[in-house]
Structure formats: structure tokens, C-alpha cells
Design an enzyme around this catalytic site. Structure first.
Site, mmCIF file in Angstrom:
data_model
loop_
_atom_site.group_PDB
_atom_site.id
_atom_site.type_symbol
_atom_site.label_atom_id
_atom_site.label_comp_id
_atom_site.label_asym_id
_atom_site.label_seq_id
_atom_site.Cartn_x
_atom_site.Cartn_y
_atom_site.Cartn_z
ATOM 1 N N ARG A 331 0.836 -1.194 0.000
ATOM 2 C CA ARG A 331 0.000 0.000 0.000
ATOM 3 C C ARG A 331 0.876 1.251 0.000
ATOM 4 N NH1 ARG A 331 -4.881 -1.726 4.260
ATOM 5 N NH2 ARG A 331 -5.269 -3.770 3.277
ATOM 6 N N ARG A 346 1.829 1.595 10.365
ATOM 7 C CA ARG A 346 1.434 1.885 8.972
ATOM 8 C C ARG A 346 2.663 1.759 8.081
ATOM 9 N NH1 ARG A 346 -3.293 3.771 7.587
ATOM 10 N NH2 ARG A 346 -3.709 4.692 9.619
ATOM 11 N N GLU A 418 -6.881 0.218 14.736
ATOM 12 C CA GLU A 418 -7.623 -0.787 13.972
ATOM 13 C C GLU A 418 -6.726 -1.988 13.681
ATOM 14 O OE1 GLU A 418 -9.484 -1.426 9.514
ATOM 15 O OE2 GLU A 418 -9.194 0.625 10.231
ATOM 16 N N SER A 421 -11.081 -5.613 9.970
ATOM 17 C CA SER A 421 -12.427 -5.183 9.571
ATOM 18 C C SER A 421 -13.122 -6.368 8.908
ATOM 19 C CB SER A 421 -12.379 -3.988 8.616
ATOM 20 O OG SER A 421 -11.769 -4.346 7.394
ATOM 21 N N ARG A 474 0.140 -5.039 12.773
ATOM 22 C CA ARG A 474 -0.735 -4.482 13.807
ATOM 23 C C ARG A 474 -0.798 -5.413 15.022
ATOM 24 N NH1 ARG A 474 -4.358 -0.570 11.313
ATOM 25 N NH2 ARG A 474 -2.984 0.571 9.891
#
Length: 511
Positions: A331, A346, A418, A421, A474
């Protein structure tokens, strides 16, 4: 659904002088510039691959017009008949979709299609008249009439192609429908569904994962920055074992739920990325595109798994199809900066285990609940403190009908972050990927049924769902920061120990 329906027919299209009023109106609509806002997160599927029309000519499709490389099965009639509901949905999701333009183009399309069909009927009538014995003068008149109709049709059909392409491009920006229970508003309006555990109390000064990792010699950001650039890292020593343990543990646990393990391609066609609802060519895109090719690096295994049954008709008896996929993810993280994104939180490249389900439409809500339950069970078994949120409309990407996020407490970063999801995308992706299923017949076919005729009703689009089992960096942040000890060591959560050769504690290296 806002995206329900069948493919519009792409007849051919450009009109002659005898139909100049309709031709002029069509061309003026096609040539009018319409700004597209691509920065909205909720319009993630707004951009589709387009290619210039290099054929030239004076038709509606000429002069540098763009054409979609693929088409979604969009139900324009449903959108028109439910205009107010669609407009409200676009507004609540902060989408950049231009509904007025879509409906205007659709009305023009219907008018032009009607005219094309009228001329085709006239041309057929003329052809039928010429089958019998005719006076030479009458036959010549019919020949001239047929020639004029043919020329008129060529023009109109070219215009119809251009108008259909324009309509498709604009309509693809309309986001999916939204579950009625989704809270309306921005991210701050999201509602906590569940909270597990509590924040751990420390009787010593805690460290963040960066300091812990440095002291334990677990990763090297400085060397990676020299080799690859910022937001890259080397994992070292026990951190390598921890990544492998997280991946193998997640695949093992999820496979017990009937999911088929996959390792996916990590380079895919741009069109597949777009069909899944991502925008590889937009400003601030999260997608790495490969120069001089039609390929991209994946940002999630959702993309290659979503495409595994592309352009297929599945048997109802095969549903649900459940996959758990391991991949590296890439990403750009465009626009991400600040202390809240430091370290492993990140990064540009990471490993992830993703769950994906293809199911019947009436079962997607049930499977959505199943996915979030699997996630919660996984993280609870690690001893993490987290909360599950029902994300508000303003935080939904274009494909999501409903999305649950899990945010875990990260004491070193002093905030919740986070970690996963779970999204129900209903038929948004399947209409773009062309994935249908054939319902099983309610009763055996009659003995005199025609051979080769498909049993059951008409095909329907499957629903797709995706959910994160493990996003390695994460969870590594969570484990290091939550299970740190006063002496700088890290206690490994019990479920991971069998996957780390029985290792229970990460201890500082002897100096």
C-alpha cells in the site's frame, strides 16, 4: 441494491443529417465536461479503467472519448425508480457520484435506443417488401430507402455506443446500498457493538513497540529505509518466528471453520482491482501500479480471492465458498503521516491472512456475523483488549453494505488502533466480477424436459464478504506493547507458542 440489474445492451451507434436534432442533443451531452472528485473514500469504486477511442471519426465515440474496459451489471431502472433513496445514500456516504448526470444519460440512452429500434424495424420492413416481384422503379425506390436507413442506423448506433460508455463510467461511481442499521455520519458516529477485556495496568514505565523492538533486536527500520525507503522494515530474530506463528495459527484456526486455505497471486490485473472497488489510478491512491503494464500489486488478498471465480456461474449446492488466504500486501499509504502512524503501525508492505466468502444473497448478513465472531474469538484468545464497532456511513468504502471494525488497545501508542475489519459487500463486487450462481430446481425436471436446458431458475449474483484474520504488523504491535514486562521481555500469548517451537518469552539479548 443500488447496483442491481442486468447489463445494458451495447448496440453499436452515430446519426445522419435526417436525425440531426437527436444527434445534436446526444453529442452535446457526450462532449460536456463533468468533473469527477476522486478523493472521497466512499467513492472508492468511482474510477474504472478507461481507454481512449483511437479510431477517430465524427461520431459520439470519436475525438478522444474514453471507453470502459469492463462493464458492471447495473440496474439503471431501479436507480431511476428509487431516485430519492439513492440520492440519500450517496449523500450520507460522502460519495462524489453524480446521480443527476447518470439519470440524464439514462433518459438519453432510452430515447436513442428507441429510435434505433424504430429504424431497424423500418429497415426490416423495406427488406421484406423487396422479396416479391416489383416494378423496377419501385424496387429502385426501396433500394434507396434501405440505403438511407442503413446510413442513418450506422450513425445512431455509433452514438448509442458512446452514450452507453459514458453512462457506464458515471454509474460505476454510485456506491453500494447501506444496511438500515448502519449509523449515519462520519467515523465519530460509529457505534461500539462489543468490548472485550480491559486496559492492562502497568506498575512500571511502559515502552512502545519501536523501543521494545530495538532493545530485543527484532526489526531494523534504518537499514530498510536505505534499501527501500521510509515505511519499510526488516524483521529479525524472534520477530520472524512471531510473524510465521501468527500466520500459521490464523490459517489453522480459521480452517477449522470450513475455510479452504489459499496462497494468492500478489500481482493482478488493474481491471480486477477496479472491479473489487479500488481505484489504482486515482489521486492519493493506495495501489501500486506497475509502469507500462495493466497490472498492480495487491493491497489485500480480497482482490485475487474475489477474482478467483470471475465470469463464472456457480452451483447453488457449492455455496457458501469460504477461503482463508495468505498474501503479502502493498500500500502506498498516500497522505499518512504523524506519530500515530510510526513504526509498524502503517507500512508499505506487510503479511496478512484474509477470510473471504461467496454466498447466497439471503445468507450474507448471517455470514457477516459469523466473520466478526471469528475475528473476536481469535483476538480474545490472544488476551487482547479490543472493541468492535459498527462503522458509520461516512467511513464505508463504495463496495461495503456494512462494515465492522475491531480496534485494539495499544498502550505504547496510547490509543486504540484498527487491527481488522469485516465487510458485507452484497452483490457490488459480483456484478462487476461477473460471478453468479444457478439456483437448484425446487422439484425434479419433467421427463419430457428438453435436453441441455438448464434446470432451476435464472442465475443470480452471489454476495461477497471479506474479513481480516491477521494483519501481522498491527498484531505484532499489540503483542509487544500489551505483554511487555518490567525487565523488557515479552510474554508470548499461549495460542502462539506451539507455532514458535514452544518459545514462551522474548528476552533481551545479552550484551
Amino acid at each position: 441494491m443500488l447496483t442491481c440489474g442486468r447489463f445494458l445492451s451495447s448496440s453499436a451507434a452515430t446519426t445522419t443529417a435526417s436525425f440531426s436534432p437527436l444527434r445534436t442533443l446526444t453529442r452535446s451531452l457526450l462532449r460536456r465536461p463533468h468533473p469527477r472528485l476522486l478523493s472521497s473514500a466512499s467513492a472508492a469504486a468511482a474510477t474504472t479503467a478507461v481507454e481512449p477511442d483511437t479510431k477517430g471519426g465524427s461520431g459520439a465515440g470519436g475525438g478522444g472519448a474514453v471507453r470502459p474496459q469492463w462493464k458492471a451489471a447495473i440496474d439503471f431502472k431501479w436507480i431511476r425508480d428509487n431516485r430519492d433513496a439513492v440520492a440519500d445514500n450517496i449523500r450520507s456516504r460522502n460519495s462524489a457520484a453524480n446521480l443527476d448526470l447518470v439519470l440524464e444519460l439514462y433518459d438519453e440512452y432510452l430515447a436513442l435506443q428507441k429510435e434505433v429500434e424504430r429504424l431497424r424495424a423500418e429497415r426490416n420492413a423495406v427488406a421484406n417488401k423487396m422479396k416479391g416481384k416489383l416494378d423496377p422503379s419501385v424496387r429502385q425506390a426501396l433500394v434507396e430507402e434501405g440505403k438511407n436507413l442503413k446510413e442513418a442506423l450506422i450513425g445512431l448506433e455509433e452514438d448509442l455506443v458512446g452514450l452507453t460508455d459514458k453512462l457506464q463510467l458515471e454509474a460505476q461511481s454510485i456506491p453500494n446500498a447501506t444496511h438500515p442499521d448502519v449509523p449515519v455520519g462520519g467515523e465519530e458516529s460509529s457505534v461500539v457493538r462489543k468490548e472485550v477485556g480491559s486496559q492492562r495496568s502497568f506498575n512500571f514505565t511502559i515502552k512502545d513497540h519501536l523501543q521494545l523492538g530495538k532493545e530485543l533486536d527484532l526489526f531494523d527500520f534504518d537499514a530498510a529505509a536505505e534499501v527501500s525507503g521510509s515505511k519499510f522494515y526488516y524483521l529479525k530474530n524472534e520477530a520472524v518466528l512471531l510473524e510465521m506463528a501468527l500466520v500459521n495459527w490464523a490459517i489453522s484456526e480459521v480452517s477449522k471453520k470450513g475455510f479452504t486455505p489459499l496462497i494468492t497471486p500478489e500481482i493482478v490485473r488493474s481491471s480486477v482491482v477496479e472491479k473489487c472497488g479500488f481505484q489504482p489510478r486515482a489521486q492519493n491512491t493506495q495501489v501500486y501500479s506497475i509502469e507500462n503494464s495493466d497490472q498492480c500489486l495487491i493491497g489485500t488478498a480480497e482482490i485475487p480471492v474475489g477474482g478467483i471465480h470471475m465470469d463464472s456461474i456457480l452451483l447453488e449446492s457449492a455455496l457458501p465458498l469460504k477461503y482463508v488466504a495468505y498474501s503479502h500486501c502493498f500500500r502506498t499509504e498516500a497522505g499518512a503521516a504523524g506519530a500515530a502512524t510510526r513504526g509498524l503501525y502503517r507500512v508499505h508492505q506487510f503479511s496478512k491472512v484474509e477470510m473471504f466468502i461467496f454466498c447466497r444473497p439471503e445468507e450474507s448478513d448471517k455470514w457477516h456475523e459469523e466473520l466478526i465472531m471469528i475475528e473476536e474469538d481469535l483476538y480474545a484468545s490472544l488476551g487482547l483488549h479490543f472493541k468492535t464497532l459498527d462503522m458509520a456511513t461516512g467511513d464505508l468504502g463504495a463496495p461495503a453494505y456494512r462494515k465492522f471494525d475491531i480496534e485494539a488497545w495499544m498502550p505504547g501508542l496510547e490509543r486504540y488502533g484498527e487491527i481488522s475489519s469485516a465487510s458485507n459487500c452484497t452483490d457490488y463486487q459480483s456484478r462487476r466480477l461477473g460471478i453468479r450462481y444457478r439456483p437448484a430446481p425446487s422439484e425434479p425436471p419433467p421427463a419430457n424436459a428438453k435436453k441441455g436446458k438448464a434446470a432451476g431458475g435464472p442465475t443470480q449474483f452471489v454476495h461477497t464478504l471479506n474479513a481480516t484474520a491477521v494483519a501481522v504488523p498491527r498484531l505484532m504491535v499489540c503483542i509487544l506493547e500489551n505483554f511487555q514486562q518490567e525487565d523488557g521481555s515479552i510474554v508470548i500469548p499461549e495460542p502462539l507458542r506451539p507455532f514458535m517451537g514452544g518459545l514462551e518469552v522474548l528476552s533481551p539479548k545479552s550484551k
